[in-house]
Scaffold this motif. Structure first.
Motif, PDB file in Angstrom:
ATOM      1  N   VAL A  24      62.271  18.697 -86.321  1.00 43.01           N
ATOM      2  CA  VAL A  24      61.567  17.582 -85.471  1.00 43.01           C
ATOM      3  C   VAL A  24      61.975  16.315 -85.266  1.00 43.01           C
ATOM      4  O   VAL A  24      62.359  15.743 -86.429  1.00 43.01           O
ATOM      5  CB  VAL A  24      59.961  17.563 -86.122  1.00 43.01           C
TER       6      VAL A  24
ATOM      7  N   THR B 223      52.505  15.644 -84.542  1.00 47.26           N
ATOM      8  CA  THR B 223      53.950  15.988 -85.177  1.00 47.26           C
ATOM      9  C   THR B 223      53.655  15.407 -86.612  1.00 47.26           C
ATOM     10  O   THR B 223      52.648  14.610 -86.765  1.00 47.26           O
ATOM     11  CB  THR B 223      55.175  15.319 -84.453  1.00 47.26           C
TER      12      THR B 223
ATOM     13  N   ALA C  40      55.413  21.511 -83.550  1.00 47.54           N
ATOM     14  CA  ALA C  40      54.290  20.509 -83.162  1.00 47.54           C
ATOM     15  C   ALA C  40      53.050  21.385 -82.708  1.00 47.54           C
ATOM     16  O   ALA C  40      53.196  22.530 -82.307  1.00 47.54           O
ATOM     17  CB  ALA C  40      54.883  19.674 -81.962  1.00 47.54           C
TER      18      ALA C  40
ATOM     19  N   GLN D 261      55.312  13.368 -89.630  1.00 47.25           N
ATOM     20  CA  GLN D 261      56.444  12.518 -89.808  1.00 47.25           C
ATOM     21  C   GLN D 261      56.515  11.903 -91.369  1.00 47.25           C
ATOM     22  O   GLN D 261      57.458  11.081 -91.815  1.00 47.25           O
ATOM     23  CB  GLN D 261      56.523  10.989 -88.985  1.00 47.25           C
TER      24      GLN D 261
ATOM     25  N   ASP E 244      59.044  23.789 -82.090  1.00 48.28           N
ATOM     26  CA  ASP E 244      59.569  22.499 -82.946  1.00 48.28           C
ATOM     27  C   ASP E 244      58.490  22.545 -83.944  1.00 48.28           C
ATOM     28  O   ASP E 244      58.583  21.671 -84.966  1.00 48.28           O
ATOM     29  CB  ASP E 244      60.017  21.283 -82.266  1.00 48.28           C
TER      30      ASP E 244
ATOM     31  N   ARG F 196      50.032  15.842 -78.380  1.00 50.60           N
ATOM     32  CA  ARG F 196      51.055  16.490 -78.997  1.00 50.60           C
ATOM     33  C   ARG F 196      50.844  15.813 -80.522  1.00 50.60           C
ATOM     34  O   ARG F 196      51.019  14.431 -80.765  1.00 50.60           O
ATOM     35  CB  ARG F 196      52.164  16.408 -78.412  1.00 50.60           C
TER      36      ARG F 196
ATOM     37  N   ALA G  99      57.253  22.416 -89.757  1.00 49.99           N
ATOM     38  CA  ALA G  99      57.440  21.211 -89.516  1.00 49.99           C
ATOM     39  C   ALA G  99      56.121  20.459 -90.278  1.00 49.99           C
ATOM     40  O   ALA G  99      56.215  19.225 -90.474  1.00 49.99           O
ATOM     41  CB  ALA G  99      57.323  20.918 -88.103  1.00 49.99           C
TER      42      ALA G  99
END
Length: 453
Positions: A17, A448, A433, A450, A431, A446, A356
């Protein structure tokens, strides 16, 4: 053969990611019912208006796409969502078109890899809810039919006319979504929701008894099985695979291959049975929405039974002589794996198989809740995505709210018609997400991670 959800899980282990935001802590303990609000470390800006656990970042992948229902992501990252077109409503005119053609699917591509779609195309016949990818085909629900369209590598939109896989599915009246799931062995499992609230002689009538037996179960309120690789099949009662599911809007395979589904519980205890349930809180909280593990031949009890949040089990419905406690019609019916507050309306189900997100999310279930209309005079609720931890086919803890803030209204003011956004579909990208569709504001989110893992 495998569905796009499972395919994405295989790819997620080898795709990194891109780190676009600063680092933060992962958040949310099992049992929490509110998402973390202090997310600025993880995602600068307004986080697309959502509240997420610390470390997660939400962005708008695409906006103003239409009434986006269920969603899939191809192995190359292209995103496809069905657009509701079967419900009678005024057409939105397009400049220069006298009578715009209905658009069944929106196809989205991010060519710049910045997390936002820069290519948007519409195609296909009038859409409904279900969508899936399997064995090189895109499968689309049109209400009474499901079709498939051959996908070509590198092309965003499938070329040529689609092939009919199943036709003749009942649509009117009642629940109209024909969402589906395609298993690894090629079974096409289709939700056919009930035509009524509780199979009453007079649907939603005050103290109207239920049909006994409920012959509606012959063609509604269950999951039907077809062959995803065979064209021109017809809907028949004999293809019923599981029964007693009022409206199974989410169907997915768990990590061990078992099938799970969500169930929309029945409505209107207060309106139809105030003589038995005069407490407004009871009507707001019951029945619980359910996560079910479904095998061939299972029966989950609708319309004879519902899940009582007070009794913590299936109990007999008032239409069939129930009083909120006795369970004489329900002892041979299969109960849920997990339950959620009444009338939240579970719209989709997705098992997270990527790497991820933090480890706690792997192989657990994400569920999108559309939001309630039948909790009044109590405030309406739902309008969120939750995470349900699982261990195999068992719950391994309480659910937690993962994404909130879609409605953009305080709970006491939220009604379906004034909610800014209402989550519907869920999909995992290659990925790792998480994509969330919205049929009120026409948005694709979307999400994700981090933060530190």
């Amino acid at each position: 053969m495998r569905s796009v959800t499972r395919a994405a899980g295989w790819l997620a282990a080898v795709v990194l990611v891109a780190a676009a935001c600063s680092r933060g802590e992962s958040g949310g303990n099992a049992g929490d019912t509110t998402a973390g609000n202090n997310n600025q470390r993880a995602c600068p800006g307004d986080n697309a208006g959502l509240q997420l656990p610390d470390g997660f970042c939400a962005t708008v992948f695409a906006d103003s796409v239409g009434d986006a229902r269920h969603i899939v992501v191809a192995s190359n990252g292209d995103v496809y969502a069905t657009l509701e077109g079967t419900r009678p409503s005024p057409e939105k005119a397009v400049a220069g078109d006298r009578q715009p053609a209905p658009r069944g699917v929106v196809a989205l591509r991010d060519t710049t890899r910045d997390g936002k779609a820069d290519v948007k195309e519409f195609f296909g016949e009038r859409g409904n809810t279900g969508i899936g990818i399997a064995n090189g085909y895109l499968y689309v629900d049109h209400g009474a039919t499901i079709s498939r369209h051959r996908m070509t590598e590198g092309e965003l939109v499938p070329a040529g006319a689609g092939e009919t896989i199943v036709s003749g599915m009942p649509l009117e009246p009642g629940h109209r979504a024909r969402n589906f799931f395609i298993t690894q062995n090629g079974d096409l499992l289709v939700n056919v929701g009930s035509a009524t609230n509780s199979c009453q002689v007079k649907d939603r009538g005050n103290q109207s008894p239920g049909h006994d037996p409920c012959t509606e179960l012959n063609t509604r309120a269950g999951i039907w099985r077809f062959d995803a690789n065979k064209t021109n099949q017809r809907f028949t009662p004999q293809a019923r695979w599981a029964a007693g599911i009022r409206n199974g809007m989410g169907i997915a395979a768990g990590p061990n291959g078992q099938i799970f589904a969500t169930q929309h519980g029945r409505d209107q205890f207060l309106q139809n049975w105030s003589n038995l349930f005069p407490d407004t809180a009871y009507s707001a909280e019951n029945p619980g929405e359910e996560l079910l593990q479904v095998s061939q031949g299972d029966n989950f009890g609708w319309p004879y039974c519902y899940y009582s949040m007070a009794e913590k089990k299936l109990v007999t419905a008032p239409e069939y002589g129930g009083d909120g406690r006795k369970d004489d019609r329900c002892t041979d019916k299969k109960g849920p794996v997990a339950v959620f507050p009444g009338h939240w309306a579970p719209m989709s189900l997705m098992f997270y198989t990527g790497n991820a997100f933090p480890e706690k999310y792997r192989n657990g279930a994400f569920i999108a809740f559309h939001g309630s209309w039948n909790r009044a005079p109590a405030p309406q609720q739902g309008y969120r995505v939750v995470f349900q931890p699982l261990n195999g086919d068992k719950s391994s803890g309480d659910f937690e709210t993962f994404a909130d803030g879609f409605a953009a209204q305080p709970p006491q003011f939220v009604q379906p018609g004034n909610a800014a956004h209402r989550p519907v579909g869920l999909a995992q990208g290659p990925d790792g997400a998480l994509y969330i569709s919205d049929d009120a504001g026409g948005r694709i989110y979307r999400v994700t991670y981090q933060g530190r893992r």
